[in-house]
Design a protein around this motif. Structure first.
Motif, PDB file in Angstrom:
ATOM      1  N   THR A  27       1.425 -10.069  -0.593  1.00  0.00           N
ATOM      2  CA  THR A  27       0.491 -10.575  -1.603  1.00  0.00           C
ATOM      3  C   THR A  27      -0.431  -9.460  -2.079  1.00  0.00           C
ATOM      4  N   SER A  28      -0.840  -8.575  -1.173  1.00  0.00           N
ATOM      5  CA  SER A  28      -1.678  -7.440  -1.576  1.00  0.00           C
ATOM      6  C   SER A  28      -0.897  -6.489  -2.482  1.00  0.00           C
ATOM      7  N   LEU A  29       0.359  -6.249  -2.162  1.00  0.00           N
ATOM      8  CA  LEU A  29       1.186  -5.397  -3.010  1.00  0.00           C
ATOM      9  C   LEU A  29       1.357  -6.013  -4.395  1.00  0.00           C
ATOM     10  N   LEU A  30       1.599  -7.308  -4.430  1.00  0.00           N
ATOM     11  CA  LEU A  30       1.743  -8.018  -5.697  1.00  0.00           C
ATOM     12  C   LEU A  30       0.474  -7.837  -6.534  1.00  0.00           C
ATOM     13  N   TRP A  31      -0.678  -8.008  -5.897  1.00  0.00           N
ATOM     14  CA  TRP A  31      -1.966  -7.878  -6.570  1.00  0.00           C
ATOM     15  C   TRP A  31      -2.168  -6.451  -7.091  1.00  0.00           C
ATOM     16  N   MET A  32      -1.850  -5.449  -6.279  1.00  0.00           N
ATOM     17  CA  MET A  32      -2.033  -4.058  -6.688  1.00  0.00           C
ATOM     18  C   MET A  32      -1.094  -3.655  -7.816  1.00  0.00           C
ATOM     19  N   LEU A  33       0.119  -4.162  -7.778  1.00  0.00           N
ATOM     20  CA  LEU A  33       1.085  -3.804  -8.815  1.00  0.00           C
ATOM     21  C   LEU A  33       0.776  -4.474 -10.148  1.00  0.00           C
ATOM     22  N   PRO A  40       4.451   5.047  -4.129  1.00  0.00           N
ATOM     23  CA  PRO A  40       4.274   4.573  -2.748  1.00  0.00           C
ATOM     24  C   PRO A  40       3.048   5.181  -2.063  1.00  0.00           C
ATOM     25  N   GLY A  41       2.791   6.460  -2.291  1.00  0.00           N
ATOM     26  CA  GLY A  41       1.630   7.102  -1.678  1.00  0.00           C
ATOM     27  C   GLY A  41       0.322   6.475  -2.124  1.00  0.00           C
ATOM     28  N   GLU A  42       0.255   6.102  -3.408  1.00  0.00           N
ATOM     29  CA  GLU A  42      -0.943   5.446  -3.933  1.00  0.00           C
ATOM     30  C   GLU A  42      -1.153   4.094  -3.249  1.00  0.00           C
ATOM     31  N   LEU A  43      -0.075   3.357  -3.096  1.00  0.00           N
ATOM     32  CA  LEU A  43      -0.168   2.047  -2.437  1.00  0.00           C
ATOM     33  C   LEU A  43      -0.642   2.197  -0.995  1.00  0.00           C
ATOM     34  N   ARG A  44      -0.104   3.174  -0.283  1.00  0.00           N
ATOM     35  CA  ARG A  44      -0.505   3.383   1.120  1.00  0.00           C
ATOM     36  C   ARG A  44      -1.971   3.773   1.228  1.00  0.00           C
ATOM     37  N   ARG A  45      -2.445   4.612   0.320  1.00  0.00           N
ATOM     38  CA  ARG A  45      -3.860   5.019   0.357  1.00  0.00           C
ATOM     39  C   ARG A  45      -4.786   3.836   0.128  1.00  0.00           C
ATOM     40  N   ARG A  46      -4.353   2.903  -0.705  1.00  0.00           N
ATOM     41  CA  ARG A  46      -5.180   1.729  -1.009  1.00  0.00           C
ATOM     42  C   ARG A  46      -5.107   0.662   0.074  1.00  0.00           C
ATOM     43  N   MET A  47      -4.173   0.828   1.020  1.00  0.00           N
ATOM     44  CA  MET A  47      -3.978  -0.190   2.055  1.00  0.00           C
ATOM     45  C   MET A  47      -3.976   0.450   3.442  1.00  0.00           C
ATOM     46  N   PRO A  48      -5.158   0.778   3.957  1.00  0.00           N
ATOM     47  CA  PRO A  48      -5.219   1.371   5.297  1.00  0.00           C
ATOM     48  C   PRO A  48      -4.537   0.464   6.323  1.00  0.00           C
ATOM     49  N   GLU A  52       4.326   3.664   6.425  1.00  0.00           N
ATOM     50  CA  GLU A  52       5.336   3.979   5.415  1.00  0.00           C
ATOM     51  C   GLU A  52       6.577   3.110   5.605  1.00  0.00           C
ATOM     52  N   LYS A  53       6.959   2.889   6.862  1.00  0.00           N
ATOM     53  CA  LYS A  53       8.147   2.080   7.159  1.00  0.00           C
ATOM     54  C   LYS A  53       7.970   0.645   6.676  1.00  0.00           C
ATOM     55  N   VAL A  54       6.831   0.047   6.973  1.00  0.00           N
ATOM     56  CA  VAL A  54       6.583  -1.343   6.581  1.00  0.00           C
ATOM     57  C   VAL A  54       6.453  -1.447   5.065  1.00  0.00           C
ATOM     58  N   LEU A  55       5.799  -0.464   4.435  1.00  0.00           N
ATOM     59  CA  LEU A  55       5.693  -0.455   2.973  1.00  0.00           C
ATOM     60  C   LEU A  55       7.076  -0.412   2.341  1.00  0.00           C
ATOM     61  N   LYS A  79      10.169  11.590  -7.890  1.00  0.00           N
ATOM     62  CA  LYS A  79       8.987  10.758  -8.114  1.00  0.00           C
ATOM     63  C   LYS A  79       9.467   9.320  -8.246  1.00  0.00           C
ATOM     64  N   THR A  80       8.975   8.466  -7.362  1.00  0.00           N
ATOM     65  CA  THR A  80       9.351   7.059  -7.368  1.00  0.00           C
ATOM     66  C   THR A  80       8.136   6.224  -7.734  1.00  0.00           C
ATOM     67  N   GLU A  81       8.337   5.259  -8.620  1.00  0.00           N
ATOM     68  CA  GLU A  81       7.271   4.335  -9.004  1.00  0.00           C
ATOM     69  C   GLU A  81       7.781   2.906  -8.880  1.00  0.00           C
ATOM     70  N   TYR A  82       6.863   2.033  -8.502  1.00  0.00           N
ATOM     71  CA  TYR A  82       7.160   0.607  -8.412  1.00  0.00           C
ATOM     72  C   TYR A  82       6.293  -0.130  -9.413  1.00  0.00           C
ATOM     73  N   SER A  83       6.876  -1.141 -10.033  1.00  0.00           N
ATOM     74  CA  SER A  83       6.133  -1.964 -10.988  1.00  0.00           C
ATOM     75  C   SER A  83       6.642  -3.399 -10.874  1.00  0.00           C
ATOM     76  N   LEU A  84       5.849  -4.318 -11.408  1.00  0.00           N
ATOM     77  CA  LEU A  84       6.275  -5.713 -11.409  1.00  0.00           C
ATOM     78  C   LEU A  84       7.287  -5.946 -12.524  1.00  0.00           C
ATOM     79  N   THR A  85       8.257  -6.755 -12.233  1.00  0.00           N
ATOM     80  CA  THR A  85       9.184  -7.226 -13.258  1.00  0.00           C
ATOM     81  C   THR A  85       8.500  -8.388 -13.986  1.00  0.00           C
ATOM     82  N   ASP A  86       9.115  -8.881 -15.039  1.00  0.00           N
ATOM     83  CA  ASP A  86       8.581 -10.070 -15.704  1.00  0.00           C
ATOM     84  C   ASP A  86       8.535 -11.237 -14.719  1.00  0.00           C
ATOM     85  N   PHE A  87       9.547 -11.329 -13.880  1.00  0.00           N
ATOM     86  CA  PHE A  87       9.609 -12.388 -12.857  1.00  0.00           C
ATOM     87  C   PHE A  87       8.460 -12.217 -11.856  1.00  0.00           C
TER      88      PHE A  87
END
Length: 117
Positions: A27-33, A40-48, A52-55, A79-87
């Motif tokens: 749910t936190s990942l959904l909110w951040m995206l 991925p590094g940005e997401l990890r920094r925002r979520m102490p 990396e494995k669980v992310l 360089k890998t980026e994650y974004s929300l799909t329309d779904f």
């Protein structure tokens, strides 16, 4: 709740939806995206506390559930980026009222604690 429940056509819709966002971090990942594409590094920094494995596991499951899109840019280093799909955006919108309810609950609990003090 098991991941297979998210794909079982014989469960109620709420159960199927909850199976997709079940877990400590999704749910936190959904909110951040919702803010836009994230590396991925940005997401990890925002979520102490998020390893990396669980992310990686959570993002792969979210990608398999078609709520997250993974894009690898062909540059060195990769360089890998994650974004929300329309779904995924539709899911975020559906979860928003539940989030509002949760905040109301937290406010009520805080009021009860203050009144008891």
């Amino acid at each position: 709740m098991t991941r297979s429940r998210a794909q079982d056509p014989d469960v109620c819709g709420v159960t199927a939806a909850m199976a997709v966002i079940d877990g400590k971090w999704k749910t936190s990942l959904l909110w951040m995206l919702e803010d836009g594409p994230q590396r991925p590094g940005e997401l990890r920094r925002r979520m102490p506390g998020l390893s990396e494995k669980v992310l990686t596991q959570a993002l792969r499951e979210m990608e398999a559930d078609e709520i997250v899109h993974r894009e690898v840019h062909d540059v060195l280093p990769l360089k890998t980026e994650y974004s929300l799909t329309d779904f995924g955006r539709a899911l975020a919108e559906a979860v928003a009222p539940l989030s509002d309810w949760g905040h109301q609950r937290l406010d009520r609990m805080a009021e009860s604690r203050r009144a008891a003090s």
